[in-house]
Design a protein around this motif. Structure first.
Motif, short mmCIF file in Angstrom:
data_model
loop_
_atom_site.label_atom_id
_atom_site.label_comp_id
_atom_site.label_asym_id
_atom_site.label_seq_id
_atom_site.Cartn_x
_atom_site.Cartn_y
_atom_site.Cartn_z
N GLN A 121 -4.89 1.33 -6.24
CA GLN A 121 -4.66 2.76 -6.36
C GLN A 121 -3.17 3.05 -6.51
O GLN A 121 -2.76 3.90 -7.32
CB GLN A 121 -5.23 3.49 -5.13
CG GLN A 121 -6.74 3.54 -5.08
CD GLN A 121 -7.33 4.38 -6.20
OE1 GLN A 121 -6.69 5.32 -6.70
NE2 GLN A 121 -8.56 4.05 -6.59
N LYS A 122 -2.37 2.36 -5.73
CA LYS A 122 -0.92 2.53 -5.85
C LYS A 122 -0.45 2.12 -7.25
O LYS A 122 0.35 2.83 -7.88
CB LYS A 122 -0.22 1.68 -4.78
CG LYS A 122 1.29 1.67 -4.93
CD LYS A 122 1.94 0.74 -3.91
CE LYS A 122 3.45 0.65 -4.15
NZ LYS A 122 4.12 -0.24 -3.17
N LYS A 141 -9.91 -3.52 1.81
CA LYS A 141 -9.20 -2.26 1.96
C LYS A 141 -7.78 -2.36 1.42
O LYS A 141 -7.30 -1.44 0.74
CB LYS A 141 -9.18 -1.85 3.45
CG LYS A 141 -10.54 -1.49 4.02
CD LYS A 141 -10.42 -1.11 5.49
CE LYS A 141 -11.79 -0.74 6.08
NZ LYS A 141 -11.70 -0.38 7.52
N GLN A 142 -7.13 -3.46 1.73
CA GLN A 142 -5.77 -3.64 1.25
C GLN A 142 -5.72 -3.72 -0.28
O GLN A 142 -4.83 -3.14 -0.91
CB GLN A 142 -5.16 -4.90 1.88
CG GLN A 142 -4.97 -4.80 3.37
CD GLN A 142 -4.63 -6.13 4.01
OE1 GLN A 142 -4.68 -7.17 3.35
NE2 GLN A 142 -4.29 -6.10 5.30
N ASN A 197 -7.91 -2.41 -2.48
CA ASN A 197 -8.20 -1.09 -3.04
C ASN A 197 -6.97 -0.19 -2.98
O ASN A 197 -6.65 0.53 -3.94
CB ASN A 197 -9.37 -0.45 -2.32
CG ASN A 197 -10.68 -1.16 -2.61
OD1 ASN A 197 -10.84 -1.78 -3.66
ND2 ASN A 197 -11.62 -1.10 -1.68
N ALA A 198 -6.29 -0.21 -1.83
CA ALA A 198 -5.08 0.61 -1.70
C ALA A 198 -3.99 0.13 -2.67
O ALA A 198 -3.27 0.95 -3.26
CB ALA A 198 -4.57 0.53 -0.25
N THR A 212 0.80 -1.23 0.00
CA THR A 212 0.00 0.00 0.00
C THR A 212 0.83 1.28 0.00
O THR A 212 0.32 2.33 -0.39
CB THR A 212 -0.93 0.02 1.22
OG1 THR A 212 -0.14 -0.05 2.43
CG2 THR A 212 -1.88 -1.17 1.18
#
Length: 696
Positions: free
Chosen positions: A222-223, A215-216, A218-219, A170
């Protein structure tokens, strides 16, 4: 039995030597009967019997001689041997009995030992039973604890990632490397395997792990999205190592279709600016990034308008090929992996799917669309420069060559980036603009020519404006022939050119044709049409128009043949005879009236015969002189010969009628006994054979 085979008797001979001596009385009769029965027994014995055969083999093995002593001892020897063999067998069985006795003693001892061991074991079991039960309980508890520990370790190792792995996944400070993709793959597996936890009675653990993994993920995406955005800004399409990293990242990011499409949009925008700057630099020699241009600018060395347009199109084609090859490595070389990733993303986010999405992802189609978007800026600049060239020149041939050149590249681009590309609309618009310019220039030229020429040339040759038009048409046909437009041999694309560049001039020739008398009008028409045919005959795509011209030429040739035929009949005087015979039928009465016709009266027929004799010597030369202005000398000869042939047929008709009339008149005069009048043959002596020889 042995006695019966080996027993021999000595019988003294009789005194006379004829028969053995026989005791007197009953003794002799008895001895003879015994001997006879013995001989009968011997003769009736079967030597195939196995017992007899074995006995004979035994005797042969002993090698005994047939003597009285041997015969007496043979039975005793055999019996003795049998007794000895039986004794040895009894001895051997005695030894076996001793061994069996010893074995029985050993078995008895073993049974005793086994009984003692069973008693000891039973006593041991009774003493150790409580200890064994306690140890079994402890082992079961230990196994349960170990199982729980293994389950806990397996859960932690499968569903929980370390802090370092979370940072790698992340944190934007960490690079996107092999470790990142490995961690991402593991988190995706955790997210997928949470379905197992949700299937249990207590779903709390599954929900917590599912929320954390979401959550992990999605992050991480995005990265990855931001990293690809940065890479696209400085992407070197010629570097295969960078392409490998970006290609893998795109394949993974495709699992988020929204982010993937956003990356493609930004990439297409960046590539559009880069290609536009490169094209502008190739044209003018100056680029926005002030980079050095290795080649001479197109605008400086392409002074010819056609070459200028061709160089621009060639640059665009070369850039398209390079762009496609580079992007093909990014989007197509991975096969269906991007398609599978997008399919997985749509399944996880079904609200992104639309009803019109018949196909999830087509790599070839997406590549063509992306290349088309990259070329939009280049196409826009190309259209501006090309339209300037088209509008600034009044040469119709140049406009058509440019249109053909654009059409060639349009077909090339259609095969390269697909027929539904937006870039092809630019090429279609440019091609239509060039064709409009071509038609406008041609119409202006036709309008100028129509007011200049009103009379056909004195030698009936094609007028100068038609010659100029045919030279222009050759250049247009050559341009069309060398372009991709001739992929269809039907030549439909060239028909509009013929309508603009040939038909108006042929119509002008037709106007001149109407102002001429026969045969000059037909000669002029044939000269014009054959000139057009010679200009177009080498191109297969105008074969239909050439065939139409052939038909028209044939019609004019037929008119010239008819004109020459009339010349032959009127000049030779045969026309008056033919007109008179046109009223004569095939009946005998009608034929008999031929001498009464004005044209067949003696003085008239003699004059016609003299006129024919004067005509024949120079008939062919005089007739050819009528159409000598035909440019095709072979055609002059053929037309004249065909007309002469028709004239010979007419003469044969006249000759046949004259002979028939003479035959009927001679027959009637013979029946009446009158002196026969001069025959028509005598007044008109020429024969059809002579006519054909003179006109051959």
């Amino acid at each position: 039995m042995a006695n019966s085979y080996f027993h021999e008797r000595f019988t003294p001979a009789s005194p006379d030597g004829l028969s053995p001596a026989t005791p007197a009385g009953g003794s002799a009769s008895k001895g003879a009967s015994a001997l006879s029965s013995r001989i009968t027994s011997v003769l009736s014995a079967s030597y195939a019997d196995l017992a007899i055969r074995d006995a004979l083999e035994t005797l042969d093995a002993r090698q005994v001689r047939n003597t009285a002593e041997t015969r007496r001892q043979l039975r005793l020897d055999v019996q003795r041997e049998v007794i000895q063999c039986n004794g040895e067998v009894v001895k051997d069985f005695g030894e076996v009995a001793e061994q069996l006795t010893r074995i029985g003693a050993a078995i008895t001892s073993l049974n005793k030992y086994c009984a003692d061991m069973r008693s000891h074991i039973k006593a041991a079991n009774s003493e150790t039973a409580p200890v064994r039960e306690e140890s079994t309980s402890l082992m079961a508890q230990k196994k349960q604890v170990e199982t729980k520990q293994q389950i806990l370790d397996a859960f932690k190792s499968h569903f929980i990632i370390t802090e370092d792995e979370i940072t790698t996944l992340t944190s934007t400070a960490e690079p996107v490397n092999e470790e990142f993709f490995h961690t991402l793959t593991r988190v995706k597996k955790i997210h997928y395997d949470c379905q197992v936890l949700l299937g249990t009675e207590d779903q709390r653990l599954g929900l917590e792990v599912l929320e954390q993994s979401s959550k992990q993920l999605n992050a991480a995406y995005q990265k990855l999205y931001r990293w690809i955005q940065r890479e696209f800004k400085t992407l070197d399409l010629e570097n295969p190592q960078i392409n490998a990293a970006v290609r893998r990242s795109l394949r993974v990011l495709a699992e988020r279709p929204t982010l993937f499409q956003s990356c493609l949009d930004s990439f297409a925008e960046a590539r559009e600016h880069i290609l536009s700057d490169s094209f502008h630099a190739a044209l003018t020699g100056s680029a926005s990034d002030s980079s050095n241009i290795a080649t001479k600018p197109i605008e400086f060395h392409a002074h010819d308008p056609l070459r200028y347009v061709g160089d621009m199109l060639a640059w665009a084609h070369s850039a398209t090929v390079s762009e496609r090859e580079a992007l093909e490595v990014l989007f197509v070389s991975e096969g269906d992996e991007i398609k599978r990733s997008i399919q997985a993303g749509l399944e996880s986010e079904p609200w992104l799917r639309t009803e019109s999405d018949d196909e999830v992802f087509d790599g070839k189609k997406a590549l063509n669309q992306l290349v088309s978007r990259d070329l939009i800026g280049v196409a826009r600049l190309l259209r501006q420069r090309t339209e300037q060239v088209i509008q600034s020149h009044d040469d119709a041939t140049l406009a058509y060559k440019i249109a053909n050149l654009i059409g060639f590249y349009k077909n090339t681009f259609a095969r390269l980036i697909g027929a539904d590309s937006d870039v092809l609309e630019v090429f279609s618009a440019l091609e239509a603009s060039a064709m409009r310019q071509f038609r406008g220039n041609m119409r202006d030229h036709v309008a100028a020519v129509q007011g200049e020429v009103t009379v056909a040339p004195a030698d009936l040759s094609p007028p100068d404006f038609l010659g100029e038009a045919l030279e222009m048409l050759k250049a247009l046909a050559k341009s069309y022939d060398t372009s991709n437009a001739t992929a269809d041999d039907s030549g439909d694309g060239f028909q509009s050119v013929l309508a603009e560049a040939l038909d108006p001039f042929l119509n002008g020739c037709e106007n001149l044709y109407r102002g001429l008398q026969q045969p000059d009008n037909d000669i002029f028409a044939i000269n014009c049409l054959t000139a057009a045919q010679s200009s177009l005959s080498s191109y297969s795509f105008v074969s239909g128009r050439v065939s139409e011209m052939d038909d028209t030429v044939s019609e004019h040739i037929a008119k010239l043949v008819e004109y020459q035929h009339h010349y032959f009949t009127y000049t030779s005087g045969l026309n008056s005879l033919l007109e008179a015979l046109s009223l004569v039928s095939d009946s005998s009465e009608s034929i008999k009236n031929i001498p009464t016709l004005d044209a067949f009266k003696p003085e008239v027929l003699i004059a016609t015969s003299q006129q024919l004799d004067e005509f024949l010597p120079s008939a062919l030369l005089d007739a050819a002189e009528n159409i000598k202005q035909l440019r095709n000398r072979r055609m002059v000869q053929d037309i004249t010969e065909e007309a002469a042939g028709q004239f010979c047929e007419d003469f044969e008709l006249v000759e046949s009628r004259i002979l028939a009339a003479d035959d009927l008149l001679i027959h009637d005069d013979a029946e009446d006994g009158e002196e026969p009048a001069p025959s028509l043959r005598d007044l008109f002596p020429r024969t059809s054979g002579e006519i054909r020889v003179l006109l051959s």
